[in-house]
Structures are given as structure tokens and as C-alpha cells.
Design an enzyme around this catalytic site. Structure first.
Site, PDB file in Angstrom:
ATOM      1  N   ALA A   1       0.838  -1.198   0.000  1.00  0.00           N
ATOM      2  CA  ALA A   1       0.000   0.000   0.000  1.00  0.00           C
ATOM      3  C   ALA A   1       0.870   1.245   0.000  1.00  0.00           C
ATOM      4  O   ALA A   1       1.989   1.236   0.524  1.00  0.00           O
ATOM      5  CB  ALA A   1      -0.924   0.006   1.218  1.00  0.00           C
ATOM      6  N   ASP A   2       0.343   2.294  -0.585  1.00  0.00           N
ATOM      7  CA  ASP A   2       1.041   3.578  -0.553  1.00  0.00           C
ATOM      8  C   ASP A   2       0.036   4.696  -0.737  1.00  0.00           C
ATOM      9  O   ASP A   2      -1.085   4.472  -1.186  1.00  0.00           O
ATOM     10  CB  ASP A   2       2.126   3.659  -1.624  1.00  0.00           C
ATOM     11  CG  ASP A   2       3.262   4.584  -1.194  1.00  0.00           C
ATOM     12  OD1 ASP A   2       3.099   5.811  -1.326  1.00  0.00           O
ATOM     13  OD2 ASP A   2       4.292   4.094  -0.707  1.00  0.00           O
ATOM     14  N   GLN A   3       0.463   5.891  -0.371  1.00  0.00           N
ATOM     15  CA  GLN A   3      -0.406   7.062  -0.443  1.00  0.00           C
ATOM     16  C   GLN A   3       0.391   8.247  -0.971  1.00  0.00           C
ATOM     17  O   GLN A   3       1.539   8.457  -0.579  1.00  0.00           O
ATOM     18  CB  GLN A   3      -0.955   7.377   0.951  1.00  0.00           C
ATOM     19  CG  GLN A   3      -1.988   8.475   0.994  1.00  0.00           C
ATOM     20  CD  GLN A   3      -2.482   8.707   2.402  1.00  0.00           C
ATOM     21  OE1 GLN A   3      -1.709   9.103   3.268  1.00  0.00           O
ATOM     22  NE2 GLN A   3      -3.752   8.455   2.647  1.00  0.00           N
TER      23      GLN A   3
END
Length: 201
Positions: free
Chosen positions: A76-78
Site C-alpha cells: 500500500a502507498d499514499q
């Protein structure tokens, strides 16, 4: 239920806490991806914030999945993008956090939260969700006091806020899921885990 484990390719306490609160057992393992080098390379190619978040999430999931073999690996990343397209990373220190909040004050920005699941080194599921946040105009004194008080909580947060905490005071309007703002498109992930039999339906 089956015995397929879910492995989180991250040491993010926030994402681990979100999964645990939702009743999802996940082992967290660092993916050992040079995020900064990858991010800079992709930015130099002119990728959008959405595609940057997706590429970083995929890199984490695939890299760890290839390393460990079995199981479903969640990366996951943002990425935060301002209304003019400028992207902001996590603050390097308090002064950087203050500068970021001064830039965001009185403006809208978007958070792109991407999640990718890899199996046997191949991406098998992905989702990118978007939240739009309108930050109210903040005084310099508020920003300085906020950063001083909240630094330990926000030092690893893109945008320099935790929406589930005092960071809620920064905003006049929010359009999107709180889970997305916290860094994971959780509801979509839960749907996939039900399809795979990791969660009961």
C-alpha cells in the site's frame, strides 16, 4: 476460512491497526524497497499522483511476494497532490511540516491511496481510492503550536495530519472515505478478502 495468510508489505503502524481493528490478521514484513529512489525516478518520468501511488504499492507487494513465495502480500502507498498538481512527501522535520501546512492552508488537496495484492510475485488485485480534503485557512500560530504538540504523531504522515485525531481540526470539508485518508482503501480490500475466503461472507 482457509489458511492463506495475509502479509502486509509494510511496517506502517496505522495500516496494521486498521487491519487489526477490522478483524484481519496480518503479519507485517518490511518489503525492502528503496521507495525514495523509485519515487524520484517515476516523478522524473512525469507520472501522475494516482499512478505513482499505484506503482509504489505494486513494487512493495511484488518485491516481498517474490521473496517469500507463499501467501497473499498486500502493498500500500499514499500520495498527496495539491490542486496545482504539486506532490508533497512526508515531512523531514518540524520546519518542513510547518512549511507543508502553510502550503496546504486554505486550499484543497487530494489523497490517492493505493493497495495491491500480489501472489507468487504477480499482482492479482489492486484498487486506488481518492479523497478530496479542503483545509481551512490556518494561522501561523496555530500551525506552529499544532506541529509542536502533534509532531510524534504526524512525523510519518503525508500532509502532516492524522484525520482520526487532532488533525480533524484542520479541515472545513472532506469528500471520501476516512480509511482512504488514513492510507488504505479498506472496504474494497475487505471485499477481495471475502472473495478469496480469507474472511467469511
Amino acid at each position: 476460512m482457509n489458511d492463506l495468510p495475509l502479509i502486509l508489505a509494510s511496517k506502517s503502524q496505522a495500516r496494521r491497526a486498521m487491519l487489526a481493528a477490522a478483524g484481519v490478521a496480518a503479519e507485517a514484513i518490511a518489503p525492502n524497497v528503496d521507495e525514495e529512489a523509485l519515487k524520484e525516478g517515476l516523478k522524473s518520468e512525469g507520472v501522475t499522483a494516482r499512478n505513482l501511488a499505484d506503482a509504489l504499492a505494486e513494487a512493495k507487494a511484488v518485491r516481498l511476494s517474490r521473496r517469500i513465495g507463499a501467501g497473499l502480500v498486500l502493498g500500500a502507498d499514499q500520495v498527496l497532490a495539491m490542486d496545482d498538481g504539486m506532490m508533497l512527501d512526508k515531512p523531514v522535520d518540524r520546519a518542513d511540516a510547518i512549511a507543508h501546512l502553510k502550503l496546504l492552508s486554505g486550499r484543497k488537496h487530494k489523497l490517492f491511496s493505493a493497495a495491491v495484492i500480489a501472489e507468487q510475485g504477480i499482482p492479482v488485485w489492486r484498487h486506488i481510492d481518492i479523497a478530496t480534503l479542503s483545509m481551512r485557512p490556518l494561522s501561523d500560530s496555530f500551525i506552529e503550536q499544532y506541529v509542536e504538540t502533534e509532531w510524534d504523531n504526524i512525523r510519518y504522515c503525508v500532509g502532516c495530519y492524522e484525520i482520526e485525531g487532532r488533525g480533524a481540526q484542520l479541515f472545513s470539508a472532506i469528500d471520501g472515505s476516512q480509511f482512504t485518508i488514513m492510507g488504505l482503501p479498506l472496504l474494497h480490500l475487505l471485499d477481495y478478502l471475502r472473495i478469496r475466503g480469507i474472511l467469511t461472507s
